[in-house]
Every structure is written in C-alpha cells, then in structure tokens.
Design an enzyme around this catalytic site. Structure first.
Site, PDB file in Angstrom:
ATOM      1  N   GLY A  65      -8.293  -1.118  -3.481  1.00 23.25           N
ATOM      2  CA  GLY A  65      -6.983  -1.102  -4.113  1.00 23.25           C
ATOM      3  C   GLY A  65      -5.832  -1.273  -3.151  1.00 23.25           C
ATOM      4  CB  SER A  66      -2.377  -0.070  -3.601  1.00 23.69           C
ATOM      5  OG  SER A  66      -1.119  -0.206  -2.982  1.00 23.69           O
ATOM      6  CB  CYS A  67      -1.509  -2.112   1.405  1.00 22.06           C
ATOM      7  SG  CYS A  67      -2.336  -3.711   1.368  1.00 22.06           S
TER       8      CYS A  67
END
Length: 568
Positions: A65-67
């Site tokens: 998923g997200s950084c």
C-alpha cells in the site's frame, strides 16, 4: 539451539524489546489500514481487521500500500503505540524507514528484522519473542542477528562530501539515512535521480508536521526539481470552508515547510499528466504509491516506491539507493495474470482489474495478458495502477501490448493466474455491500483529470445533483486551471458539484467531508479499499456514469451492471 548458521536473520533497526507474536496473514498498509493513534488494524479488507499491533512482535511477509505508512509508523512510535518489533520475510522499505526515522531523529526506535523463510515460519508459531543484545529469543531458540553494513557502499566524492557534512547538518542526516536504507536493501552504490515527488505532506498526524518543520529549521533544501503531493486543505480557501483554524493552520504549515524547502506547490497526487512528465528510462525519486506505479508501468520511468521522509532526503541529495526497479533485471514480471474480460465493459473495469491483479500478486510484479485487443486511456491506467497499489507491495505492473516493458520475459518459474468474470462479479458485490441510499459522491482519488471532469459534466448533462447527496470532485491545481478556462468548472458548479483543489480523498477530513454522510460512492478502486478505514463510512463503487446518475438520484444502482450480468 543456535539457528544462526542455518538461517539468515538481519536486524535493520536496533532496539531491545519483548512482546506477544502476531503473525499477520498478509501485508498491511499502515496508511489507511492502521489507526495511527491506537495501532489497531482498520483495513476493512484485511483478514486481521481489529487486531492490535501495539507492543507486539508483528510478522508480515512485507508491507503493502501507501508510501505514507512510514509516517504512521513514526506517529505510533512517538505516541507509545508502536509494535515491539516488525518482522518481515521479504524486502521492505516503508515501515523500516519510519522506524529508522523514529530512532534517528526522535529517539523512539522500533526494532525491524528480516528473517529467512524457515525462521520466519518458526517464529510465527511462537507465543512470545524477545530481542536482547542483538539476539532474537523465542521458545528454546536463540538467534544471533546480523546487521547490514553501510560501509560496504561505494560512494562518489559528492556522496562522501554530503556524508561528511559539507552541505550542512540536514543534508548529512539525509545522506546517512539514504546509506542505511541502501545497505538494508543490499545495494552497493547510489544512483542519480533527476526529480522528486514528496508524499509526506498530509496532516494525518503530528509526526508529519514535526518531521518537516524539524528538517526545515535545520536548513534542508531540495537540490533537484521537486513537486509535492495533495495536502490536507484547500491551501487558499480553507478558511471559508468551515475548517477548524487549529487544523487548517497546521496543515498549511506542513505544506509551506516543503514549499520553503524548495518543492513546487503542485499539490496533486496525480503528477503524471503535468507538462514535464518523466521520460522512458529516466531515473526519478518519487513517493505516493499510485504515482510510483504509474510512472514505472505506464511511462517507463524508474523509481522505487520510496517511503515518506526518504523522498525528502532524495530531493535534498539527488541520490537514491541503486536497487530494486532502478535495475533492469528487477523489472521482469514475477507472474502472469491473464484477464478473461467480458465482451462489453465500462471504465469501472480498470480499478477492479488493478485490485484483483494486486490480490493475485501481492508481492511481485505481474504482467497482465488478454487485454491486447483493447485500447485503455490514461485514466484507465490511472485507475488500474492506483487500485493495484492497495493490494500489492510491488512498485509496478506490465500490461502486454500496452506498457513500454510489457514484452519483458517472465522470470524463470513464474506462475500464472487468471482473473475471471466471476472474480469481477465477486469484487463488485464486495465493493457494493453498503446501503443503496448515497449521501456523498466522491470523485478524484487519485485527482480527477481534465478528461474525467469533462466526462463527468457530460454525464450530468446539466441536471442538478440531489439535494441530499453531496458531490465533490478533487483536482490538482493544473487541472483546475484548465477546467476553469474550458468552462467545465462552471458547468459542474451549476449542477451543484463542488470542485476542490489541493486535497484528495485520502486527505479530506470533516467538515469538508460532510459530517452527516453515512454512505459514499466513488469510481476509485483505491478509495473503495481505503474509505472505510480512513473515513469510517460505508462505500458503493461504480463507473463515472454510475456516479453521475447517483449524484442526480441519490440512489446507487441495484444489482450488477449490465456488462457483468451472466448471459443465458
């Protein structure tokens, strides 16, 4: 029993700790998937939903998923709710970087380990574990932990000057962290990058603000062209939107800190349509998962999925670890995902394919086949890449016949998966389990393009939105300017649509997000995945036209779309 000689165990971030073992069934995105204040898993699609990570030895193959997960990791460390240790089986950057920053800058270290598969499996069966003096202890096992050596890196004279502090304390810290992350990934050198994209500019928690202002006060400056992601407020207009001044001022300070360090105030999570988009083969230093995946996959540029905070350090030095998909051999597909798509379909297909492809290949790069005879648009690719990033840790995918490297051969031993119409039907039903009455239509995750704004206005056809259904489109400043000039914004506003720049749905909070809304509808696979955890609302999903019709009627369409109805 000493397993050191038989199984590899590496300690990337030091720290003595002890706790119960939680072996997650799959990776989790800390951003949108873990509450930054409590450490509880809130990802509605994760098999360990509701489990607490706080104070536990948390095992997962790798994160996904997200950084922005690195920021959540830092927030958890600073408020005392972090895991006792993070244990991975595969390479992992995002949470490792957050833990590294927590110890390096804020004296809140969280131990991070990577274990070979047999040792990882053995630990997953234990009840408790401990790290004491660089030794992992569980059951009757004592495992000596190795440490990566940054000294093994070959540095240029410029790297060494930055490491020696000739460019100031902030740049020295930036280079130290880059070298540590390079060593953790097994890199032997650093590589030049031509530009950067900053992701850690959303005020999801105070850790992001404290980090940015700390670096700014230390004199940090970007040295390569740098753009900035969506932020948490409409920077110029939040005061008139009912935003609480305490929050609005802090969100503005966070954005301003990065701008004052040299970032252009682009404030968009969809930077790929900008006039100076990266070129094929260009090495860049981007964060923001959807942008990274699009840049690698569709543009053919080269960037790791850099964690928040490392993106700033890369922008300050122009250097990144020479590893991962910066290297040609690491861009080969790990598996084939063959798509059996219906005879007809609409734009809702693409985010669904991305989500399913990520679920089929959660840790490796897939190549999608079976789509050679159709013509996806840039917005189709945007929806595909963004949704892929919610279910896969991979920084890119290939689409045979469409993406620049789609002809790369499969790795030896690659597996083959199939996405069937039944998979699409099941996902549609999963995404549309909420009530049909819709209170909010949310377009723009990632930011809506000019074409999407134009198409949405055409779908509305001058009709008014239902008075009980708020409709909001989020865009970047460049799209807002073009859509205003073309008259599209006036058409949307005449129908009752609110067009908001700078923020996107991953950063909108109340009261801009309607406080009374219980069910939202979106055309984004990414937001369909994250909305429950981020906003606490139930979700409906559909095409851009589905969303427009729901804006007018206030009611989501029932059943399957016509193109997914099984034929007799």
């Amino acid at each position: 029993m000493n397993l050191h000689n038989e199984y590899k165990a590496t300690l990337f971030v030091e720290g003595n700790s002890k706790g119960q073992v939680l072996a997650c069934k799959e990776g989790v995105s800390f951003w949108g998937g873990v509450d930054p204040d409590t450490g509880t898993i809130v990802d509605a699609y994760h098999p360990d939903l509701g489990a607490s990570l706080s104070g536990r030895f948390v095992l997962m193959p790798t994160s996904r998923g997200s950084c922005s997960g690195s920021g959540v990791m830092l927030q958890l460390a600073r408020n005392g709710q972090a895991p006792a240790a993070l244990v991975f089986r595969e390479e992992e950057d995002i949470l490792t970087l957050g833990a590294l920053i927590a110890g390096h800058l804020f004296d809140r270290p969280v131990a991070v380990l990577r274990l070979a598969a047999p040792l990882y499996e053995a630990l997953s069966q234990a009840d408790t574990a401990e790290i004491r003096d660089d030794t992992l202890i569980f059951g009757d096992k004592r495992v000596t932990l190795q440490k990566p050596r940054a000294q093994s890196l070959t540095l240029s004279s410029g790297d060494q000057k930055m490491l020696d502090g000739e460019g100031g304390e902030a740049q020295k810290i930036a280079m130290e962290v880059i070298c540590l992350m390079a060593a953790a990934r097994g890199a032997t050198s650093l590589t030049n990058v031509s530009r950067a994209h900053i992701d850690g500019c959303i005020l999801a928690h105070d850790a992001n603000l404290d980090f940015a202002e700390k670096l700014h006060q230390m004199g940090a400056k970007t040295c390569i062209p740098t753009i900035i992601n969506a932020i948490s407020v409409d920077r110029e207009n939040w005061q008139s939107q009912g935003v609480v001044p305490h929050f609005g001022n802090k969100a503005s300070r966070l954005a301003d800190a990065y701008v004052n360090m040299g970032a252009r105030p682009t404030f968009t999570c969809a930077p790929y349509p900008l006039d100076d988009a990266p070129a094929l083969g260009e090495a860049i230093g981007w964060a923001e998962s959807n942008a990274v995946i699009y840049a690698n996959s569709v543009l053919g540029a080269r960037t790791q999925k850099h964690p928040d905070y490392l993106d700033l350090f890369i922008a300050m030095t122009g250097r990144a670890p020479h590893t991962g998909v910066y290297l040609a051999q690491n861009r080969q597909p790990h598996c084939e995902v063959h798509v059996e798509f219906p005879a007809t379909f609409d734009d809702a297909l693409w985010p669904m394919l991305g989500w399913l492809a990520g679920a089929k290949s959660p840790n490796g790069i897939p190549v999608l086949t079976g789509l050679e005879g159709i013509s996806p648009t840039p917005d189709d690719f945007k929806g595909l890449c963004a949704a892929f990033g919610t279910t896969s840790a991979a920084p890119m995918l290939h689409v045979r016949g469409h993406t620049p490297e789609g002809t790369l051969p499969l790795r030896d031993g690659a597996t083959r998966f199939v996405i069937t119409t039944d998979d699409l039907i099941n996902l549609w039903q999963t995404f549309n389990a909420a009530d049909h009455q819709v209170d909010l239509v949310a377009i723009g995750s990632p930011h809506a393009s000019l074409a999407e704004c134009r198409n949405f206005a055409e779908c509305l056809g001058g009709r008014n939105c239902h008075p009980d259904t708020k409709t909001i489109v989020t865009v970047g400043r460049n799209v807002l300017a073009d859509a205003t000039s073309e008259g599209i914004v006036a058409l949307l506003e005449k129908s009752g649509v609110q067009v908001i720049p700078d923020m996107c749905w991953c950063s909108i909070t109340e009261p801009v997000f309607p406080t009374t809304a219980k069910v939202l509808m979106t055309n984004s696979g990414k937001y369909s995945h994250y909305a429950k955890g981020l906003a606490g609302r139930d979700v409906r999903f559909g095409s851009l036209r589905n969303c427009a019709e729901t804006s007018v009627s206030g009611v989501a369409p029932a059943g399957l779309p016509e193109w997914l109805v099984p034929k007799e």
